[in-house]
Design a protein around this motif. Sequence first.
Motif, short mmCIF file in Angstrom:
data_model
loop_
_atom_site.label_atom_id
_atom_site.label_comp_id
_atom_site.label_asym_id
_atom_site.label_seq_id
_atom_site.Cartn_x
_atom_site.Cartn_y
_atom_site.Cartn_z
N ALA A 131 8.00 1.21 5.82
CA ALA A 131 8.25 1.54 4.52
C ALA A 131 7.30 0.55 3.47
O ALA A 131 7.57 0.58 2.35
N SER A 132 6.35 0.10 3.97
CA SER A 132 5.56 -1.01 3.19
C SER A 132 4.40 -0.33 2.48
O SER A 132 3.97 -0.94 1.58
N GLY A 133 4.18 0.99 2.87
CA GLY A 133 3.19 1.74 2.19
C GLY A 133 1.73 1.62 3.01
O GLY A 133 0.81 2.12 2.48
N LYS A 134 2.01 1.37 4.34
CA LYS A 134 0.65 1.27 5.26
C LYS A 134 -0.05 2.81 5.04
O LYS A 134 -1.36 2.73 4.95
N THR A 135 0.82 3.68 5.31
CA THR A 135 0.10 5.03 5.68
C THR A 135 -0.54 5.36 4.32
O THR A 135 -1.83 5.96 4.39
N GLN A 136 0.13 5.23 3.08
CA GLN A 136 -0.60 5.73 2.09
C GLN A 136 -1.72 5.00 1.39
O GLN A 136 -2.76 5.65 0.93
N ILE A 137 -1.61 3.77 1.48
CA ILE A 137 -2.58 2.53 1.21
C ILE A 137 -3.81 2.87 1.94
O ILE A 137 -4.90 2.74 1.55
N SER A 138 -3.73 3.13 3.29
CA SER A 138 -4.71 3.33 4.14
C SER A 138 -5.37 4.44 3.83
O SER A 138 -6.69 4.25 3.81
N LYS A 139 -5.05 5.51 3.49
CA LYS A 139 -5.58 6.69 3.09
C LYS A 139 -6.43 6.62 2.03
O LYS A 139 -7.66 6.97 1.83
#
Length: 195
Positions: free
Chosen positions: A38-46
Amino acid sequence: GIVGVRTVYRYEIAGQYGRTVTERGFWNMNIVLTGFMASGKTQISKELSKLTGFSLVDTDAVIEEKTGLSINDIFEKFGESKFRDIEHDVIKEVSERENTVISTGGGVVLNPDNITSLRKHGVIINLAPDFNTILERLNDAKATRPLLKNSDIEDIRKRFNERSPFYADCDIKINVSNEHTPLYFAEQIMKLIQE
């Protein structure tokens, strides 16, 4: 209207970063995101993938593709140790790519060999929200996150604190909060990579 402006804006950014990255000799490198769940890896990587034109790889998705099982199923059927072995093999493989944004699972950092592999062709970016930010995001996430299913807040806090020293092995640390968008953090990362 607005959509058109956003598209042009992204295109200009991609051109700007594309040129700068090439001139600085960072081309053929990977941008690797580490961080607690839930640190934001998925959204920020996109967003990073859109900004740079780099391909995007999520190591958990690669594991699911290779095994034909969900991360939850691997944990339930084979345990965390087996999952970490599979994850290690996937990390070695994706580390050899170039021009890729690599979003890693939250426990990748527990094996120092994983970080060594990822750093070979990449810059390691740690997304570091405080624990309250994690808690705010976790209520939505229980269904898809194996280590959350039967965990209470204190278990999660304990794991968060235990992993903190491992996350410290990074090239750039980004203090993530809910006040800004994933795009904002992606742009901050690009600025820092070029400094």
